[in-house]
Motif scaffolding. Structure first.
Motif, PDB file in Angstrom:
ATOM      1  N   VAL A  15       0.835  -1.206   0.000  1.00 49.57           N
ATOM      2  CA  VAL A  15       0.000   0.000   0.000  1.00 49.57           C
ATOM      3  C   VAL A  15       0.867   1.252   0.000  1.00 49.57           C
ATOM      4  O   VAL A  15       0.627   2.184  -0.780  1.00 49.57           O
ATOM      5  CB  VAL A  15      -0.969  -0.010   1.212  1.00 49.57           C
ATOM      6  N   TYR A  16       1.890   1.290   0.848  1.00 49.99           N
ATOM      7  CA  TYR A  16       2.774   2.461   0.894  1.00 49.99           C
ATOM      8  C   TYR A  16       3.487   2.671  -0.443  1.00 49.99           C
ATOM      9  O   TYR A  16       3.565   3.796  -0.942  1.00 49.99           O
ATOM     10  CB  TYR A  16       3.806   2.335   2.021  1.00 49.99           C
ATOM     11  N   VAL A 146      -4.577   3.892   6.930  1.00 52.42           N
ATOM     12  CA  VAL A 146      -3.351   3.140   6.627  1.00 52.42           C
ATOM     13  C   VAL A 146      -2.318   3.362   7.732  1.00 52.42           C
ATOM     14  O   VAL A 146      -1.662   2.416   8.177  1.00 52.42           O
ATOM     15  CB  VAL A 146      -2.799   3.552   5.241  1.00 52.42           C
TER      16      VAL A 146
END
Length: 161
Positions: A15-16, A146
């Motif tokens: 995701v990052y 997140v």
């Protein structure tokens, strides 16, 4: 339990990296490939002028706040990504938790900043500015989630060690 935690770490790393690639592509391609009226929502938020008026400050002050927010979020996100890849190290796990904690504070402040047109009563806003505020607030809230997941994973990894 450890394999599930490693799956979460891998997912958060993906995701990052995906967010970094998306933001870099946005920063370098929107202005080069598309003329200014197209994809205006992906450029500097058009509602910064209105937020500046809300704060009784020049709009350049709002732009400065926005740039500080971006720089801080990028730095903390980078530390989170490095910390996630080195969770076995006690120092990097601490750095990951600290950067995640500060990220939560910064992202929450950014969320409030973009939600100002909805929180202050009695002002007449352009619907385009309201839509822009809502989109940027939603993106900031997703980043908040997140970051919260990163903090939880780093904390859980400590408990597993």
């Amino acid at each position: 339990m450890k394999s599930r935690l490693n799956l979460y770490v891998t997912a958060l790393q993906a995701v990052y990296i995906g967010l970094f690639v998306a933001f870099l592509l946005n920063a370098f391609t929107v202005d080069v490939l598309f003329a200014p009226p197209a994809l205006a929502i992906l450029r500097v938020p058009s509602n910064l002028r209105e937020i500046g008026l809300l704060l009784n400050a020049p709009w350049t002050q709002s732009l400065r706040i926005y740039h500080i927010f971006l720089l801080t979020a990028f730095t903390l996100g980078s530390l989170n990504l490095i910390g996630l890849s080195r969770l076995e190290s006690r120092i990097w796990r601490s750095i990951c938790k600290i950067s995640s904690f500060f990220g939560l504070l910064i992202l929450w402040a950014g969320f409030i900043f973009f939600m100002l047109p909805f929180l202050i009563q009695g002002a007449d806003y352009n619907p385009v500015y309201l839509r822009t505020s809502l989109i940027y607030a939603a993106v900031t809230f997703i980043l908040f989630i997140v970051d919260l997941a990163t903090f939880a994973v780093a904390e859980e990894y400590k408990a597993e060690s």
